[in-house]
Design a protein around this motif. Structure first.
Motif, short mmCIF file in Angstrom:
data_model
loop_
_atom_site.label_atom_id
_atom_site.label_comp_id
_atom_site.label_asym_id
_atom_site.label_seq_id
_atom_site.Cartn_x
_atom_site.Cartn_y
_atom_site.Cartn_z
N GLY C 235 -34.02 12.36 -19.44
CA GLY C 235 -33.52 11.10 -18.90
C GLY C 235 -32.33 11.27 -17.99
N ASN C 236 -31.84 12.49 -17.88
CA ASN C 236 -30.70 12.71 -17.01
C ASN C 236 -30.82 14.09 -16.37
N MET C 237 -31.58 14.15 -15.33
CA MET C 237 -31.88 15.47 -14.76
C MET C 237 -30.83 15.88 -13.74
N THR C 238 -30.71 17.18 -13.59
CA THR C 238 -29.86 17.69 -12.52
C THR C 238 -30.67 17.73 -11.25
N LYS C 239 -29.97 17.97 -10.15
CA LYS C 239 -30.66 18.01 -8.86
C LYS C 239 -31.76 19.07 -8.86
N GLU C 240 -31.46 20.20 -9.47
CA GLU C 240 -32.46 21.27 -9.44
C GLU C 240 -33.68 20.87 -10.24
N GLU C 241 -33.43 20.18 -11.37
CA GLU C 241 -34.57 19.76 -12.19
C GLU C 241 -35.42 18.74 -11.45
N ILE C 242 -34.73 17.85 -10.73
CA ILE C 242 -35.47 16.85 -9.95
C ILE C 242 -36.34 17.54 -8.91
N ASP C 243 -35.72 18.50 -8.22
CA ASP C 243 -36.48 19.23 -7.20
C ASP C 243 -37.68 19.92 -7.81
N LEU C 244 -37.46 20.53 -8.99
CA LEU C 244 -38.55 21.25 -9.65
C LEU C 244 -39.70 20.32 -9.98
N THR C 245 -39.35 19.21 -10.61
CA THR C 245 -40.38 18.26 -11.05
C THR C 245 -41.18 17.74 -9.87
N LEU C 246 -40.45 17.26 -8.87
CA LEU C 246 -41.16 16.67 -7.73
C LEU C 246 -41.90 17.72 -6.94
#
Lengths: 278, 289, 428
Positions: C235-246
């Motif tokens: 529920g609170n991702m870091t920028k890198e995690e967001i990039d990874l997911t997307l």
């Protein structure tokens, strides 16, 4: 009468295909509005019934069709009347080149080509930043006018460009005041185009979505209401609504045509040929 | 006495007559655009916007590869739609202007074409799914004719679907101006060409098309600006898989990011105005109406 | 404020409901209102807006019947709801919004905190919304859990506090556990994991929703299920995690995994019902809508768990006087069971299950809440058949479903970054 050339038949076939293409969705809507009770918005058809037409007149689980329909009609009429009046006066004004008319003209073109979402955003921001509430009869009304007025004006410009000034000169020679000239000479001649502008204005307003999206306030117009319903409703009642609006518009056009025929016949009987000049 | 003199000055009467128009345009066009420009320099939080002056929004816009993809998409759709609407629109207008003899019939056929547009846009868009979908009318008909064995996927939720929807919506905008111009062509010119020995195709190419250019230009302006500004059709017909600039703006608006929406909007507006400016070089619109 | 003009004319539905509700209304009228109050309140109009989930005209009708004042409802999509809550405070009196929307807009100050001492059924509200714990042994799921944004410091607080301060931002009314919906007839085998959404077997037949705050959570569930990455806090991702997911999803998208994305409820129903899509993110009522068309559709419980969301009612900051009193009346009435029962019979969970139980038949309670097999036909509040005898609710009992919630719809710290990246994903 010259005989029809071969290309007439080819082109007629093409035209027929084109009309069929235009009516594709309308026909789909028509067929699906007879969807059976258990059916959804897509094929397969689960039975055939008039169920959804009856359902249309009952209260929906979500949404207020008739309220928003009423608002759309009222707004459509407001826009229609304003567009006709402003277009005619504007058209008359633009016949002479007054100072600054060039700039105004380019503004009109800008209003025509500006992407609708910008108008929505801008008007919404304007009202919210100045603390006013957005409401469909003020901000929504204005936003729609930026769309219908250019159309109305362009039509009027075209009409006046082809207008034969000699009729007005004749009237003036006979001693008519400017107002009398307008009332008895100009208006009857451009009357058919006025009807066109009125129809245009109403149609454009009635189906307008993007510009009203952010400017309608708490109470939705019909397109906005339908959009809201599609986020929650899945029943063919929307199709029933679509079919009914098509029939409604066929009716209106039929009425207009009948009126036009009647007035033509009346004019012919009176020996007038006003309207033929344009 | 002074009033009378004033009213005789046609500049004054002119402005008096257009004052409602000017007022509407001022309040609902000019001021909103100015405001959008101003807001495009502001900053945003989750739910509010803060007056500021920073180039961040523009910097982000021009720095992101998505912007270029999206603008490219916008132009792509505009161009393809224009091509189709031009060919179809011209043919239809030609048919209506030159092959239909009576005015009543012309009006009747026109009205026939406009009736579908009285049904709400949204409802018509929903109906494309049952029409073009896997189990839809188009596929079923094609399969029953034996043309294909399996449903064709790309009829829906694809670029094809987007273009079809655009052409469906905007061809009439091309037909009307072209028809208008065609009606003003002096028929004696065509007769003269025929007398001089030109056949049908030559008349078309050498006489009619050059004289219809203004109408084509106006139609082009309509179609191009409408396609470039659209966002709903693209979202729906591509199944949200494709985007154009309008979608970027509407996404931002939905998330209350008004400053970045404004920045994108200004860039879009500038692009559209430049395109129109170029097109207007080819026709003097005031004269040609 | 305009008067709501009620429609005359009975349909068979209203007749049926009328019969049932008069019996219930007799028991639940407002607490001994004085004559003057009763007279004045008939002229009050309360404007409510929210998503279509609970902006039901039936509720407005019942309010008129039971409480006397007029409730005007406007239904919008999720994004428009957020927008209106944040920017048009004068356009509503009651906001019916999800907790993650509350997190976004509370600080705008357009809503006022509610005094829990005025809420009669406060103690019966499910623990999830007060302490965060459904049962004493529960773990708190990741993401924007409602109790973290449910309380504020005082009557005009614009912050969130982490204890039961006596001032709530929203009064919880409804919640559910979401998962993927599937067409079992078109898939033909059991589906057990979130990762199946990206299974190439379903290429061109999958879909996900185009609402960033919710879609990103579904995406995270899929990525974690694929074993690609384990998030400390989905529920609170870091920028890198967001990039990874997307990034993972963009690649899938480019490979043609998705048929379409949906943004509105009925799009999801259409996609499933027409067979264009066989596996997708879905909302519970969409499943019932597809089922009521006679098409098999299952809300599939998955090994990794559910994503949950919760919604509640909030009051506009501009409300005062008799309208404010009416608003509290309304909220108390809302929690007293009729609406709860109505919502639960659609498949949602009421935030006050005890009172809702009184408005459901034993069979219905058994089916929807306890996960027992139905004894007779289970009907929706509007009369459509949703399940037959012997069927069990997808996922089972309340404790099984809500107990397996691993994340909530969320607003992250990096929300603006996430939104931008989401736009890129859509445009790719």
């Amino acid at each position: 009468m010259e005989p029809r050339s071969k290309s007439f038949y080819v082109l007629s076939a093409f035209f027929a295909l084109f009309v069929l293409f235009l009516y594709g969705p309308t026909l789909t809507i028509g067929v699906l509005s007879f969807q059976g009770e258990g059916g959804g918005l897509t094929f397969p058809m689960r039975g055939v019934s008039m169920y959804w037409f009856y359902d249309l007149f009952e209260q929906q689980a979500v949404g207020d069709i008739w309220g928003s329909f009423r608002r759309s009609i009222v707004l459509g009429f407001m826009v229609m009347v304003t567009t006709v009046v402003v277009s005619v006066i504007g058209g008359l004004a633009f016949r002479k080149k007054f100072a600054g008319s060039r700039i105004l003209f380019y503004l009109i073109i800008t209003a025509l080509v500006i992407p609708s979402i910008l108008v929505s955003l801008g008007v919404g921001l304007l009202f919210s930043q100045s603390g006013l509430d957005v409401h469909w009869s003020t901000s929504g009304f204005g936003a729609q006018l930026t769309w219908t007025l250019p159309f109305g004006l362009l039509i009027m410009f075209a009409v006046f460009n082809r207008f034969d000034k000699s009729y007005e000169e004749a009237a003036r020679d006979l001693g008519a005041s400017p107002w009398q000239t307008i009332r008895h000479v100009v208006l009857p001649i451009i009357a058919p185009s006025l009807i066109g502008v009125a129809l245009f204005g109403f149609t454009l307003s009635y189906d307008e979505f993007a510009r009203t999206l952010l400017t309608a306030g708490s109470y939705n117009t019909l397109p906005l209401e339908i959009y809201g319903m599609t986020t929650n409703v899945t029943s063919p009642v929307l199709y029933a609504l679509g079919t009914l609006t098509t029939l409604f518009s066929l009716l209106i056009i039929g009425v207009f045509l009948a009126l036009a025929l009647l007035s033509n016949r009346r004019k012919a009987r009176a020996g007038s040929d006003a309207g033929k000049a344009v | 006495m002074f009033m009378k003199k004033l009213l005789e000055n046609h500049n004054v009467t002119g402005w008096l007559m257009v004052s409602p128009l000017a007022a509407v345009l001022l309040i609902f066009l000019v001021m909103p655009i100015v405001l959008i420009v101003i807001v495009s320099f502001w900053r945003a939080t989750e739910f509010s916007i803060i007056p500021a002056f920073e180039w961040d929004n523009y910097a982000f816009l021009f720095g992101s590869p998505v912007t270029y993809t999206v603008f490219f998409n916008t132009f792509k759709y505009a161009f393809i739609t224009w091509a189709f609407t031009l060919v179809i629109g011209f043919t239809v207008a030609y048919y209506l202007a030159f092959h239909i003899r009576s005015l009543t019939w012309q009006i009747a056929l026109f009205l026939l074409c406009t009736i579908p547009f009285w049904t709400s846009n949204i409802i018509r868009m929903i109906s494309w799914i049952p029409f073009l979908g896997r189990n839809g009318i188009a596929n079923s008909t094609l399969m029953s004719w034996g043309v294909i064995d399996e449903p064709v996927e790309w009829l829906l939720f694809s670029d094809f679907a987007v273009i079809v929807a655009f052409v469906h919506l905007y061809t009439l905008f091309m037909v009307v101006p072209i028809f208008n111009t065609m009606m003003r062509i002096d028929k004696s010119l065509i007769e003269a060409a025929r007398d001089a020995g030109a056949n049908g195709a030559q008349i078309l190419w050498n006489v009619i098309i050059p004289l219809t250019k203004p109408g084509i230009m106006i139609g082009t302006i309509f179609v191009v600006t409408l396609v470039m500004g659209d966002f709903i059709t693209v979202r729906f017909m591509s199944g949200s898989q494709s985007a154009n600039v309008g979608r970027l703006i509407s996404n931002d608006i939905a998330l209350l990011q008004y400053p970045s929406a404004s920045a994108t909007a200004i860039v879009l507006l500038t692009t559209v105005l430049i395109t129109i400016g170029i097109l207007l070089r080819f026709v003097d619109i005031r004269k040609e109406l | 404020m305009t008067k709501f003009t009620s429609r005359t004319g009975l349909s068979r539905r209203t007749l049926l409901k009328g019969a049932a509700s008069t019996a219930i209304a007799a028991g639940s009228t407002t607490l001994g209102a004085p004559m003057l109050w009763a007279q004045n309140i008939k002229d009050v109009t309360i404007r409510q807006f929210g998503t279509g989930v609970s902006n039901l005209n039936d509720v407005a009708n019942k309010v008129k019947e039971d409480l006397g004042f007029t409730l005007e409802m406007t239904a919008l999509d999720t994004d428009s709801v957020t927008q209106r809550a944040a920017t048009q405070p004068n356009s509503f009196d009651i906001a019916d919004i999800e907790y993650f929307i509350c997190k976004k807009v509370w600080a705008a100050g357009n809503m006022q905190a509610m005094d829990t001492s005025k809420i009669a059924n406060y103690d019966k509200i499910a623990g999830t919304f007060r302490s965060g714990l459904l049962t004493p042994e529960s773990t708190i799921a990741q993401g924007t859990a409602p109790h973290t944004v449910g309380f504020t410091s005082g009557p005009n607080g614009t912050d969130f506090v982490q204890e039961e301060s006596g001032w709530m931002t929203l009064i919880p009314t409804i919640y559910n556990a979401d998962t993927l919906g599937i067409r079992p007839d078109l898939i033909g085998r059991p589906i057990k994991n979130w990762s199946e959404l990206l299974n190439p077997e379903f290429k061109g037949k999958a879909s996900i929703l185009d609402i960033s705050s919710i879609g990103i959570m579904d995406m995270a569930m899929v990525v974690e299920s694929m074993g690609e990455y384990t998030y400390p806090d989905k529920g609170n991702m870091t920028k890198e995690e967001i990039d990874l997911t997307l990034g993972i999803f963009t690649e899938a998208k480019k490979n043609g995994q998705f048929r379409a994305f949906w943004k509105s409820f009925d799009e999801s129903v259409n996609l499933m019902a027409s067979g264009e899509v066989v596996i997708q993110s879905m909302w519970s009522p969409a499943i019932t809508a597809v089922k009521s068309q006679g098409i098999p559709c299952v809300y599939q419980p998955l090994e990794e768990g559910y994503r949950s969301w919760g919604g509640g009612l909030g009051i506009s900051a501009a409300l005062s006087g008799i309208e404010l009193d009416a608003a509290y009346e309304y909220i108390n009435w809302y929690l007293s069971g009729w609406v709860g029962g109505y919502l639960m019979r659609q498949g949602y969970y009421s935030a006050v299950p005890e009172t809702s139980k009184e408005f459901m038949s034993a069979d219905e309670w058994g089916f929807w809440y306890e996960g027992k097999a139905a004894e007779g036909d289970i009907l929706s509040p509007t009369g459509d058949k949703l399940a037959g005898a012997g069927e069990v609710r997808d996922g089972g009992a309340f404790l099984d479903r809500m107990g397996s919630v691993v994340c909530w719809n969320s607003v992250m710290d990096e929300n603006q970054y996430m939104v931008r990246k989401w736009n890129e994903f859509i445009a790719a």
